[in-house]
Design a protein around this motif. Structure first.
Motif, short mmCIF file in Angstrom:
data_model
loop_
_atom_site.label_atom_id
_atom_site.label_comp_id
_atom_site.label_asym_id
_atom_site.label_seq_id
_atom_site.Cartn_x
_atom_site.Cartn_y
_atom_site.Cartn_z
N THR A 101 0.86 -1.18 0.00
CA THR A 101 0.00 0.00 0.00
C THR A 101 0.90 1.23 0.00
OG1 THR A 101 -1.78 -1.11 1.22
CG2 THR A 101 -1.76 1.29 1.27
N LEU A 102 0.68 2.13 -0.95
CA LEU A 102 1.51 3.32 -1.04
C LEU A 102 1.43 4.14 0.25
CD1 LEU A 102 1.39 2.52 -4.06
CD2 LEU A 102 1.23 4.95 -4.60
N LYS A 103 2.53 4.77 0.58
CA LYS A 103 2.58 5.61 1.78
C LYS A 103 2.22 7.04 1.43
CE LYS A 103 5.82 2.54 4.08
NZ LYS A 103 7.17 2.35 4.65
N ILE A 104 1.29 7.14 0.49
CA ILE A 104 0.70 8.42 0.09
C ILE A 104 -0.80 8.22 0.10
CG2 ILE A 104 0.37 10.05 -1.81
CD1 ILE A 104 3.19 9.38 -2.75
N ARG A 105 -1.50 9.07 0.80
CA ARG A 105 -2.96 8.95 0.92
C ARG A 105 -3.60 10.16 0.25
NH1 ARG A 105 -3.07 8.74 6.15
NH2 ARG A 105 -2.79 6.48 6.33
N LEU A 106 -4.50 9.93 -0.70
CA LEU A 106 -5.19 11.03 -1.39
C LEU A 106 -6.52 11.33 -0.70
CD1 LEU A 106 -4.50 10.00 -5.10
CD2 LEU A 106 -3.29 11.68 -3.69
N CYS A 107 -6.66 12.57 -0.26
CA CYS A 107 -7.85 12.98 0.50
C CYS A 107 -8.76 13.81 -0.40
CB CYS A 107 -7.44 13.78 1.73
SG CYS A 107 -6.23 12.91 2.78
N ASP A 108 -9.99 13.36 -0.55
CA ASP A 108 -10.95 14.02 -1.44
C ASP A 108 -12.03 14.72 -0.64
OD1 ASP A 108 -12.05 14.78 -3.82
OD2 ASP A 108 -12.98 12.84 -4.28
N THR A 109 -12.28 15.97 -0.99
CA THR A 109 -13.32 16.75 -0.32
C THR A 109 -14.29 17.27 -1.37
OG1 THR A 109 -13.72 18.58 1.22
CG2 THR A 109 -12.02 18.92 -0.44
N ARG A 110 -15.38 17.86 -0.96
CA ARG A 110 -16.39 18.29 -1.94
C ARG A 110 -15.86 19.43 -2.81
NH1 ARG A 110 -20.04 22.54 -0.30
NH2 ARG A 110 -19.59 23.36 1.79
N GLY A 111 -16.35 19.48 -4.04
CA GLY A 111 -15.89 20.49 -4.99
C GLY A 111 -16.35 21.89 -4.64
N LEU A 112 -15.57 22.87 -5.07
CA LEU A 112 -15.92 24.27 -4.81
C LEU A 112 -17.05 24.72 -5.72
CD1 LEU A 112 -12.30 25.77 -4.58
CD2 LEU A 112 -13.72 24.86 -2.74
N GLU A 113 -18.03 25.39 -5.13
CA GLU A 113 -19.18 25.88 -5.88
C GLU A 113 -19.44 27.34 -5.55
OE1 GLU A 113 -22.67 23.18 -6.02
OE2 GLU A 113 -21.56 21.91 -4.61
N GLU A 168 -22.54 28.63 -5.39
CA GLU A 168 -23.75 28.69 -4.57
C GLU A 168 -23.51 28.20 -3.15
OE1 GLU A 168 -28.38 27.00 -4.65
OE2 GLU A 168 -27.03 26.66 -6.36
N PHE A 169 -22.81 27.06 -3.02
CA PHE A 169 -22.55 26.48 -1.71
C PHE A 169 -21.07 26.61 -1.39
CE2 PHE A 169 -26.22 23.99 -3.37
CZ PHE A 169 -27.16 24.40 -2.43
N THR A 170 -20.70 27.71 -0.74
CA THR A 170 -19.30 27.95 -0.41
C THR A 170 -18.88 27.07 0.76
OG1 THR A 170 -19.87 29.76 1.09
CG2 THR A 170 -19.41 30.33 -1.20
N ILE A 171 -17.59 26.73 0.79
CA ILE A 171 -17.05 25.93 1.89
C ILE A 171 -16.61 26.86 3.00
CG2 ILE A 171 -15.20 24.37 2.57
CD1 ILE A 171 -15.25 23.15 -0.16
N ASP A 172 -17.07 26.58 4.20
CA ASP A 172 -16.73 27.40 5.35
C ASP A 172 -15.21 27.33 5.58
OD1 ASP A 172 -17.79 28.84 7.89
OD2 ASP A 172 -16.41 27.32 8.67
N PRO A 173 -14.52 28.49 5.67
CA PRO A 173 -13.07 28.51 5.87
C PRO A 173 -12.62 27.72 7.10
CG PRO A 173 -13.84 30.69 5.27
CD PRO A 173 -15.06 29.86 5.54
#
Length: 212
Positions: free
Chosen positions: A100-112, A114-119
């Protein structure tokens, strides 16, 4: 892109890409590991980008390369709103070595727009307070009182690098609201000395030579 606009010589010297080159790059990633003194087992790379830029598709491509077959573990596609609704920390396993690679890819919701991501929500992700598989709720940002909040994250829980995934075919028309969100995020990343990179997607739509 007109042929006359191409440079006479490449601006960056790269080795000729062939099977041997790809295998060497794969081997380097398989052999990579964080400094043992840190106690971190895998480097967490956070993928951030506008909806439809290709964050989840990028992970699926990387995962497919190491799995040796086409996979679609992360939901991907072009839709009006983000298909990523859950925060995920994806591990990648190499089918040849079984490692298992020692690199982990973290996925979060896309920027929009209308629905901004709270800082502050981004700050919690960077600091390792947000658990894997947390379900995002645009109307109720993640806070210290949210169920699952990790109060004492280890260094291995934190984000170690951020990759801004940008659609190369629309990079010159990114909405101002999206740019504002990115700049606010960058400010928080810089405060934490988190390195950042830019990954351009869909370059085949910009340059005919890439498409060929």
């Amino acid at each position: 892109m007109a042929e006359s606009s191409l440079l006479d010589k490449p601006w960056r010297k790269l080795p000729k890409f062939k099977a041997e080159t790809a295998n060497k790059l794969k081997e380097e990633l398989v052999d990579y590991g964080p400094d043992s003194e840190t106690g971190v087992t895998a480097a967490n790379i956070l993928l951030i980008g506008q909806i439809g830029a290709g964050k989840s598709s990028f992970f699926n491509s990387v995962n497919s390369i190491f799995r040796g077959k086409i996979t679609s573990k992360a939901r991907s596609g072009s839709f009006e709103h983000s298909l990523t609704t859950v925060y995920r920390k994806y591990n990648v396993k190499d089918h040849n070595s079984g490692k298992t690679l020692k690199i982990r890819l973290c996925d979060t919701r896309g920027l929009e727009e209308e629905f901004t991501i709270d800082p502050q929500e981004i700050s919690h992700i960077l600091d390792g307070n947000v658990p894997d598989r947390y379900q995002f709720n645009p109307s109720a940002p993640f806070t210290t009182e949210t169920f699952g909040f990790i109060r004492n994250p280890h260094l291995g829980d934190r984000i170690h690098c951020v990759a801004f995934v940008l659609d190369g075919s629309t990079i010159d028309v990114i909405p101002e609201k999206i740019l504002k969100q990115m700049k606010a995020m960058q400010s928080r990343m810089n405060q934490r000395n988190i390195p950042q990179v830019v990954y351009l997607t869909k370059l085949d739509k910009v340059c005919p030579m890439v498409e060929e």
